[in-house]
Design a protein around this motif. Sequence first.
Motif, mmCIF file in Angstrom:
data_model
loop_
_atom_site.group_PDB
_atom_site.id
_atom_site.type_symbol
_atom_site.label_atom_id
_atom_site.label_comp_id
_atom_site.label_asym_id
_atom_site.label_seq_id
_atom_site.Cartn_x
_atom_site.Cartn_y
_atom_site.Cartn_z
ATOM 1 N N GLU A 105 0.844 -0.911 -0.067
ATOM 2 C CA GLU A 105 0.032 -0.018 0.146
ATOM 3 C C GLU A 105 0.962 1.221 0.046
ATOM 4 N N VAL A 106 0.944 2.059 -1.071
ATOM 5 C CA VAL A 106 1.984 2.673 -1.322
ATOM 6 C C VAL A 106 1.267 4.297 -1.540
ATOM 7 N N VAL A 107 1.612 5.420 -0.555
ATOM 8 C CA VAL A 107 1.162 6.415 -0.644
ATOM 9 C C VAL A 107 2.370 7.434 -1.004
ATOM 10 N N LEU A 108 2.203 8.232 -2.136
ATOM 11 C CA LEU A 108 3.326 8.847 -2.344
ATOM 12 C C LEU A 108 2.959 10.432 -1.898
ATOM 13 N N VAL A 109 4.085 11.085 -1.465
ATOM 14 C CA VAL A 109 3.950 12.389 -0.588
ATOM 15 C C VAL A 109 5.040 13.362 -1.564
ATOM 16 N N ALA A 110 4.413 14.164 -2.303
ATOM 17 C CA ALA A 110 5.336 15.065 -3.018
ATOM 18 C C ALA A 110 5.496 16.492 -2.695
#
Length: 221
Positions: free
Chosen positions: A61-66
Amino acid sequence: MTRFVLIPGSGGTAWYWSRVAPLLVAAGHEARPVDLPGDDETAGIREYADLVVRAAEDGDEVVLVAQSMGGFTAPLVCERIPVAGLTFVNAMIPVPGETAGEWWANVDAVAERERGAEAGGYSRDFDLTTYFLHDVPPEVAAEGEPFQRPEAEVGFAQPCDFTAWPAVPIRVLAGANDRFFPVAFQRRVAEERLGVTADALPGGHLIALSNPTGVANYLLG
């Protein structure tokens, strides 16, 4: 368990996330700040996306934070791997085919910054202390100095060639005290380009350094 893949802004230093990552880990999740070769004239956002994909691709479960310019890398990653969520933090939000160099004029960013300076009573002339470090603890700013590097021109020249935003929750976090991208400006861009209402927390452009607990709690929420 969520894997938070943390994308830095211009210059690409993973150290930017050094205050937030341990808080995510302490909450029982993975945190993978990605170090990007911001000063490499042969590497732009496509090459950055390769590195982010590598950090993310074996997670369940990947959450990208940019952060900031990292907003131009994030959609390229979303085109290549499934993600569970995407969060922008004081970020440049692109449209398909746009370059980071074109973004400034397309969203009227400099004029918005100057209007914010006039309203806030600080200098319109950019310098790091006024626009980036005004709310960062001095000892944290000093710790970060060895990690700083410029952003090569190629990073601003490669088009952000994505087709559409992923069908996952997309959130936008704006620093209420951001002088570089004022909060009202961020809210306008988020609404125009994503149809999303930006949230705000106390903090400037480097909010992960000045308010790491607030940022971590927002990501966990």
